[in-house]
Scaffold this motif. Structure first.
Motif, PDB file in Angstrom:
ATOM      1  N   PHE A  10       0.830  -1.205   0.000  1.00 33.48           N
ATOM      2  CA  PHE A  10       0.000   0.000   0.000  1.00 33.48           C
ATOM      3  C   PHE A  10       0.863   1.254   0.000  1.00 33.48           C
ATOM      4  CE2 PHE A  10      -3.594  -2.650   0.760  1.00 33.48           C
ATOM      5  CZ  PHE A  10      -4.709  -1.890   0.452  1.00 33.48           C
ATOM      6  N   ARG A  11       1.907   1.262   0.795  1.00 33.41           N
ATOM      7  CA  ARG A  11       2.772   2.444   0.855  1.00 33.41           C
ATOM      8  C   ARG A  11       3.370   2.758  -0.514  1.00 33.41           C
ATOM      9  NH1 ARG A  11       4.511   4.022   6.163  1.00 33.41           N
ATOM     10  NH2 ARG A  11       3.751   2.610   7.779  1.00 33.41           N
ATOM     11  N   GLU A  12       3.815   1.721  -1.215  1.00 40.11           N
ATOM     12  CA  GLU A  12       4.435   1.926  -2.524  1.00 40.11           C
ATOM     13  C   GLU A  12       3.401   2.259  -3.595  1.00 40.11           C
ATOM     14  OE1 GLU A  12       7.072  -0.584  -5.816  1.00 40.11           O
ATOM     15  OE2 GLU A  12       6.856  -1.340  -3.768  1.00 40.11           O
ATOM     16  N   THR A  13       2.308   1.506  -3.621  1.00 44.24           N
ATOM     17  CA  THR A  13       1.313   1.671  -4.675  1.00 44.24           C
ATOM     18  C   THR A  13       0.538   2.978  -4.549  1.00 44.24           C
ATOM     19  OG1 THR A  13       1.040  -0.739  -4.755  1.00 44.24           O
ATOM     20  CG2 THR A  13      -0.670   0.587  -5.804  1.00 44.24           C
ATOM     21  N   LEU A  14       0.177   3.342  -3.330  1.00 41.26           N
ATOM     22  CA  LEU A  14      -0.662   4.520  -3.125  1.00 41.26           C
ATOM     23  C   LEU A  14       0.116   5.741  -2.641  1.00 41.26           C
ATOM     24  CD1 LEU A  14      -3.853   2.928  -1.528  1.00 41.26           C
ATOM     25  CD2 LEU A  14      -3.277   3.262  -3.933  1.00 41.26           C
ATOM     26  N   GLY A  15       1.423   5.598  -2.504  1.00 42.99           N
ATOM     27  CA  GLY A  15       2.243   6.706  -2.030  1.00 42.99           C
ATOM     28  C   GLY A  15       2.028   8.010  -2.786  1.00 42.99           C
ATOM     29  N   PRO A  16       2.051   7.990  -4.131  1.00 49.53           N
ATOM     30  CA  PRO A  16       1.835   9.238  -4.878  1.00 49.53           C
ATOM     31  C   PRO A  16       0.472   9.878  -4.612  1.00 49.53           C
ATOM     32  CG  PRO A  16       2.834   7.572  -6.288  1.00 49.53           C
ATOM     33  CD  PRO A  16       2.453   6.881  -5.011  1.00 49.53           C
ATOM     34  N   SER A  17      -0.582   9.067  -4.478  1.00 45.79           N
ATOM     35  CA  SER A  17      -1.910   9.612  -4.207  1.00 45.79           C
ATOM     36  C   SER A  17      -1.987  10.212  -2.804  1.00 45.79           C
ATOM     37  CB  SER A  17      -2.974   8.521  -4.349  1.00 45.79           C
ATOM     38  OG  SER A  17      -3.512   8.498  -5.644  1.00 45.79           O
ATOM     39  N   VAL A  18      -1.361   9.546  -1.857  1.00 42.65           N
ATOM     40  CA  VAL A  18      -1.343  10.066  -0.485  1.00 42.65           C
ATOM     41  C   VAL A  18      -0.612  11.400  -0.442  1.00 42.65           C
ATOM     42  CG1 VAL A  18      -0.479   9.669   1.859  1.00 42.65           C
ATOM     43  CG2 VAL A  18      -1.558   7.796   0.592  1.00 42.65           C
ATOM     44  N   GLU A  19       0.502  11.494  -1.162  1.00 40.21           N
ATOM     45  CA  GLU A  19       1.264  12.745  -1.208  1.00 40.21           C
ATOM     46  C   GLU A  19       0.453  13.841  -1.896  1.00 40.21           C
ATOM     47  OE1 GLU A  19       4.291  15.221  -0.211  1.00 40.21           O
ATOM     48  OE2 GLU A  19       3.963  13.144   0.412  1.00 40.21           O
ATOM     49  N   GLN A  20      -0.263  13.482  -2.956  1.00 44.31           N
ATOM     50  CA  GLN A  20      -1.139  14.428  -3.647  1.00 44.31           C
ATOM     51  C   GLN A  20      -2.198  14.977  -2.689  1.00 44.31           C
ATOM     52  OE1 GLN A  20      -3.502  12.580  -6.697  1.00 44.31           O
ATOM     53  NE2 GLN A  20      -4.721  14.409  -7.101  1.00 44.31           N
ATOM     54  N   ALA A  21      -2.799  14.094  -1.906  1.00 42.17           N
ATOM     55  CA  ALA A  21      -3.830  14.522  -0.954  1.00 42.17           C
ATOM     56  C   ALA A  21      -3.236  15.435   0.112  1.00 42.17           C
ATOM     57  CB  ALA A  21      -4.473  13.301  -0.308  1.00 42.17           C
ATOM     58  N   ARG A  22      -2.053  15.071   0.602  1.00 48.35           N
ATOM     59  CA  ARG A  22      -1.399  15.912   1.612  1.00 48.35           C
ATOM     60  C   ARG A  22      -1.166  17.322   1.065  1.00 48.35           C
ATOM     61  NH1 ARG A  22       2.682  11.612   2.778  1.00 48.35           N
ATOM     62  NH2 ARG A  22       1.961  10.424   4.592  1.00 48.35           N
ATOM     63  N   ASN A  23      -0.669  17.408  -0.173  1.00 48.37           N
ATOM     64  CA  ASN A  23      -0.375  18.712  -0.774  1.00 48.37           C
ATOM     65  C   ASN A  23      -1.643  19.539  -0.952  1.00 48.37           C
ATOM     66  OD1 ASN A  23       2.361  18.112  -0.927  1.00 48.37           O
ATOM     67  ND2 ASN A  23       2.236  17.327  -3.015  1.00 48.37           N
ATOM     68  N   LEU A  24      -2.722  18.898  -1.405  1.00 40.00           N
ATOM     69  CA  LEU A  24      -3.973  19.618  -1.601  1.00 40.00           C
ATOM     70  C   LEU A  24      -4.536  20.135  -0.276  1.00 40.00           C
ATOM     71  CD1 LEU A  24      -5.630  17.328  -4.302  1.00 40.00           C
ATOM     72  CD2 LEU A  24      -4.843  19.690  -4.604  1.00 40.00           C
ATOM     73  N   VAL A  25      -4.423  19.333   0.774  1.00 45.27           N
ATOM     74  CA  VAL A  25      -4.866  19.782   2.097  1.00 45.27           C
ATOM     75  C   VAL A  25      -4.034  20.978   2.547  1.00 45.27           C
ATOM     76  CG1 VAL A  25      -5.002  19.169   4.535  1.00 45.27           C
ATOM     77  CG2 VAL A  25      -5.815  17.551   2.801  1.00 45.27           C
ATOM     78  N   ALA A  26      -2.726  20.894   2.337  1.00 40.06           N
ATOM     79  CA  ALA A  26      -1.826  21.989   2.727  1.00 40.06           C
ATOM     80  C   ALA A  26      -2.125  23.274   1.958  1.00 40.06           C
ATOM     81  CB  ALA A  26      -0.376  21.568   2.502  1.00 40.06           C
TER      82      ALA A  26
END
Length: 262
Positions: A133-149
């Motif tokens: 999950f960390r590898e596969t969804l890492g880019p999406s999680v980072e995208q969500a973090r950036n949008l929240v920020a």
């Protein structure tokens, strides 16, 4: 004399039936797996529980095929808590949460944070803390973090989700809600959820023998993370991941009855 015996027997039967009727029923909140629904793989479990006298709430959870993570984890907790309250109001003496796959991980998480009398985790899966999950969804999680920020946490966007039997697929959600579900150290990290269960909360861990290979490999390790309780145990029905709820109905009913009698 015979008439007296018959009257006594009828009276005794009446007392017995009255006592059974006064016995509080157990209430069970049932939660389906990722992309599922109350009418899919958990439907037989929910129907069997209800038919056998349990009070049941079979919920449509935020990770269903219809909802696409439409609310965050905290709101999902409130939905389950409201269902438990309704079951108590209907007469449930003891209440349980039972979840399949992703619902199983959420049941463990919920059971570590809310007052329940037991947790049933059926083939728990969707552990966002594991390497896949960390590898596969890492880019999406980072995208969500950036949008929240950036202050865009409530503006819907497309993200990725992952399931062992399906691979990667797209979901549309708000960044804030998505992040609450997929943050690697968050609510759906199964190891953290397992360790959050308090020693006074028993768990039935259903680990089907024909589960996805990755889940079979980690089941003993995961089960070992639970706090020790005399009624906590693992059962291993001979079934696949998807059929696990149906295959474990009798074991689940026996276990809930056992816990309810304590």
């Amino acid at each position: 004399m015979k008439l007296f015996v018959k009257l006594f027997a009828v009276a005794a039967l009446g007392v017995s039936l009255h006592a059974q009727g006064d016995t509080p029923k157990a209430g069970v909140v049932v939660m389906h797996g990722k992309g599922g629904s109350p009418s899919m793989h958990v439907s037989e479990l929910a129907a069997s529980l209800e038919r056998d006298g349990f009070l049941v709430a079979n919920l449509d959870m935020p990770w269903s095929g219809q909802r696409n993570y439409d609310v965050d984890v905290a709101t999902a907790e409130n939905e389950v808590e409201a269902a438990l309250t309704a079951l108590r109001q209907k007469g449930a003496g003891k209440v349980f949460v039972a979840g399949h796959s992703q619902g199983g991980v959420f049941a463990l998480y919920f059971g570590g944070r809310h007052r329940v009398d037991g947790v049933v985790a059926i083939a728990p899966g969707g552990n966002v803390g594991n390497a896949t999950f960390r590898e596969t969804l890492g880019p999406s999680v980072e995208q969500a973090r950036n949008l929240v920020a950036e202050g865009k946490g409530q503006e819907k966007a497309r993200f990725s989700d992952y399931e062992s039997g399906k691979g990667t697929f797209a979901v549309t959600s708000t960044p804030a809600a998505y992040l609450s579900w997929f943050e690697p150290e968050g609510a759906m990290n199964q190891a953290l959820a397992m360790r959050s269960i308090k020693a006074d909360t028993p768990v039935l861990y259903v680990a089907p023998t024909g589960d996805y290979p990755a889940l079979v490999r980690v089941k003993q390790e995961m089960f070992g993370m639970l706090a020790k309780h005399p009624l906590t145990r693992m059962v291993e029905p001979a079934s696949s991941h998807l059929n696990a709820p149906s295959a474990s109905v009798q074991e689940i009913e026996r276990w809930i009855n056992s816990v309810s009698q304590q």
